[in-house]
Design a protein around this motif. Structure first.
Motif, mmCIF file in Angstrom:
data_model
loop_
_atom_site.group_PDB
_atom_site.id
_atom_site.type_symbol
_atom_site.label_atom_id
_atom_site.label_comp_id
_atom_site.label_asym_id
_atom_site.label_seq_id
_atom_site.Cartn_x
_atom_site.Cartn_y
_atom_site.Cartn_z
ATOM 1 N N UNK A 42 77.088 12.761 -45.016
ATOM 2 C CA UNK A 42 78.211 12.803 -45.957
ATOM 3 C C UNK A 42 77.813 13.493 -47.252
ATOM 4 N N UNK A 43 76.593 13.225 -47.708
ATOM 5 C CA UNK A 43 76.102 13.893 -48.917
ATOM 6 C C UNK A 43 76.009 15.399 -48.705
ATOM 7 N N UNK A 44 75.464 15.826 -47.563
ATOM 8 C CA UNK A 44 75.317 17.256 -47.287
ATOM 9 C C UNK A 44 76.677 17.946 -47.201
ATOM 10 N N UNK A 45 77.677 17.239 -46.695
ATOM 11 C CA UNK A 45 79.019 17.801 -46.602
ATOM 12 C C UNK A 45 79.566 18.188 -47.970
ATOM 13 N N UNK A 46 79.176 17.463 -49.011
ATOM 14 C CA UNK A 46 79.690 17.756 -50.353
ATOM 15 C C UNK A 46 79.419 19.200 -50.750
ATOM 16 N N UNK A 98 76.985 27.589 -40.976
ATOM 17 C CA UNK A 98 76.473 26.221 -40.907
ATOM 18 C C UNK A 98 77.457 25.270 -41.588
ATOM 19 N N UNK A 99 78.114 25.777 -42.638
ATOM 20 C CA UNK A 99 79.114 24.962 -43.322
ATOM 21 C C UNK A 99 80.309 24.638 -42.439
ATOM 22 N N UNK A 100 80.726 25.583 -41.602
ATOM 23 C CA UNK A 100 81.811 25.306 -40.659
ATOM 24 C C UNK A 100 81.428 24.156 -39.740
ATOM 25 N N UNK A 101 80.196 24.192 -39.228
ATOM 26 C CA UNK A 101 79.724 23.108 -38.367
ATOM 27 C C UNK A 101 79.672 21.792 -39.134
ATOM 28 N N UNK A 102 79.252 21.855 -40.397
ATOM 29 C CA UNK A 102 79.172 20.657 -41.234
ATOM 30 C C UNK A 102 80.554 20.043 -41.433
ATOM 31 N N UNK A 103 81.566 20.880 -41.656
ATOM 32 C CA UNK A 103 82.924 20.367 -41.836
ATOM 33 C C UNK A 103 83.423 19.710 -40.557
ATOM 34 N N UNK A 146 79.558 29.049 -35.848
ATOM 35 C CA UNK A 146 80.507 28.119 -36.451
ATOM 36 C C UNK A 146 81.945 28.454 -36.117
ATOM 37 N N UNK A 147 82.275 29.748 -36.098
ATOM 38 C CA UNK A 147 83.638 30.173 -35.778
ATOM 39 C C UNK A 147 84.008 29.745 -34.357
ATOM 40 N N UNK A 148 83.098 29.932 -33.414
ATOM 41 C CA UNK A 148 83.367 29.531 -32.025
ATOM 42 C C UNK A 148 83.507 28.018 -31.928
ATOM 43 N N UNK A 149 82.686 27.279 -32.665
ATOM 44 C CA UNK A 149 82.792 25.812 -32.632
ATOM 45 C C UNK A 149 84.129 25.346 -33.191
ATOM 46 N N UNK A 150 84.590 25.986 -34.265
ATOM 47 C CA UNK A 150 85.907 25.645 -34.818
ATOM 48 C C UNK A 150 86.992 25.946 -33.786
ATOM 49 N N UNK A 151 86.907 27.114 -33.151
ATOM 50 C CA UNK A 151 87.903 27.459 -32.122
ATOM 51 C C UNK A 151 87.943 26.422 -31.019
#
Length: 460
Positions: A48-52, A90-95, A162-167
């Protein structure tokens, strides 16, 4: 690797020493954990901290990941709007981890991710690839170096994961989610991976610039952090490479294999420029945000998980052995990788730390993003760090610390480091991001093309 080669150039951007200027500030509940907190609760907290970093401190126009976030508010000129392509991936994966864990709402995540994809669609692209840095206000390329002002295929690969993971996560959702997934699909299919073979050479090249063409001249050869670039290039439904490019380029016709051992642990491959102990630990992390190494094999490597685990254990055992006698190094304080560093004069710099380039600075992401390989050792590190409030900031453990230099730290974070923490911990906990990526139809076909095998995902 580029992060090693250009570390001097990056250091020149990082100028002023902040030493311990902000240690007394922001002493909040974020820095205090109860001694009886469970392992699960502590992993929740650091995720949760890293997500910030990517949710609260995102670049405000593009909503993508800023290159760096400094609690001391000391930046190079105009740096606050520089976004990083790989770190944003990496941020997309984090979200996605944040959504899955309930840290952020699905609806708000879809809204934000849509903004990101719309920005990336309009940003400068170079034969489909994005540059290493982009201006978050204008979408224009920000040069990473004089001649590095065009497409960066490796950073693009980290973003594409990350883009593929979001898709994959949203493709079967409601209308807004399906629209987001469609945007992701179009971005992925627009990357001209085969262009980066420089006219059909059997190797991928890191950079291409409209102004300087191929002058950077950096072929992607193993072993380092770039494996995922070949996986994605082979998987592309529009601009694919063939298996021969992987074999001749990445594996160097199989000559990247190694019989070397350290601490009785086989290394399996020659780590570029770091053959004695292995390279910085991001080599065991960046390609594996999506690529699941568990019992994954190809023609040359029997088990990628063992390859990565051994690299991390060698780093760990080196820090425990501590041949340079740095104060603090030990079973609960270890981990060498690229990140902020301490210059000889005490100022803040940047360096790619690994056993052969060890300056007494521990980088938090090294151990935290190694949870899949070393869960006990990584948990020991995590507990120790949250017992040191001076090492904890608003987005979790600071990027770089040194007990040896009187508990030196810098109240700063880097996207490329912060962004692997929540995803790799989640892959250890549930395999969530691995499943998204490995089950994508194109990735399955690309892995089969390169003769990878994984019973876990029915890749034969």
């Amino acid at each position: 690797m580029k992060r090693i080669i250009l570390s001097i150039a990056v250091t020149s951007l990082l100028f002023v020493s902040c030493q311990n200027a902000q240690k007394s500030q922001n002493i909040s509940e974020n820095k205090i954990v109860k001694s009886n907190i469970t392992d699960e609760q502590l992993m929740d907290k650091v995720q949760k901290d890293a997500l910030k970093y990517f949710w609260d401190y995102a670049e405000p126009n593009s909503m993508l990941g800023r290159e760096r976030y400094h609690e001391d508010n000391i930046y190079p000129d105009n740096d606050k709007h520089v976004i990083t392509t790989g770190g944003s991936g990496f941020g997309l994966a984090t979200i996605l981890v944040g959504v899955e864990r309930g840290f952020v709402s699905r609806k708000e995540a879809v809204k934000r991710l849509t903004t990101m994809m719309d920005f990336l669609a309009k940003a400068d692209r170079h034969k489909g690839a994005w540059s290493h840095w982009i201006n978050g206000e204008t979408g224009k390329t920000v040069p990473f170096g004089k001649k590095d002002n065009g497409g960066d295929l490796v950073e693009t690969a980290f973003l594409t994961t990350g883009i593929i993971q979001v898709r994959e996560y949203f493709k079967n959702g409601n209308a807004e989610e399906k629209a987001l997934a469609k945007k992701c699909d179009e971005l992925w299919k627009g990357i001209q991976w085969n262009w980066y073979t420089k006219g059909g050479e059997k190797v991928l090249y890191w950079h291409w610039s409209p102004e300087y063409q191929w002058e950077m001249n950096f072929p992607l050869e193993g072993y380092n952090e770039c494996l995922i670039t070949y996986i994605l290039a082979a998987s592309s439904p529009t601009y694919s490479i063939d298996a021969e490019t992987y074999e001749k380029g990445w594996t160097r016709n199989g000559t990247y294999l190694s019989d070397n051992e350290k601490y009785g642990l086989p290394m399996y491959v020659k780590h570029n420029g770091a053959e004695e102990y292995g390279g910085p630990l991001f080599w065991a992390q960046y390609s594996y945000i999506g690529l699941d190494p568990t019992n994954l094999s190809d023609k040359l490597i029997k088990n990628y998980f063992d390859l990565n685990k051994n690299q991390v254990l060698i780093d760990y055992k080196y820090c425990v052995e501590n041949p340079k006698h740095w104060k603090g190094y030990g079973p609960n304080y270890w981990g060498l990788t690229a990140g902020y560093s301490r210059n000889k004069d005490g100022s803040v710099g940047y360096d790619a730390h690994f056993p052969q380039n060890d300056h007494g600075v521990i980088t938090s992401t090294a151990a935290l993003s190694s949870f899949p390989y070393t869960p006990k050792e990584s948990m020991d590190f995590l507990r120790f760090m949250y017992s040191k409030p001076e090492f904890i900031g608003s987005a979790g453990p600071y990027d770089a610390t040194s007990i040896h230099y009187n508990n030196w730290t810098t109240p700063r974070y880097l996207a490329i480091d912060q962004g692997t923490i929540a995803p790799m911990i989640e892959n250890y906990r549930t395999g969530f991001l691995w499943k998204l990526f490995m089950n994508a139809p194109e990735i399955q076909q690309g892995l089969k093309k390169l003769d990878f095998k994984s019973e876990k995902y029915n890749i034969k």
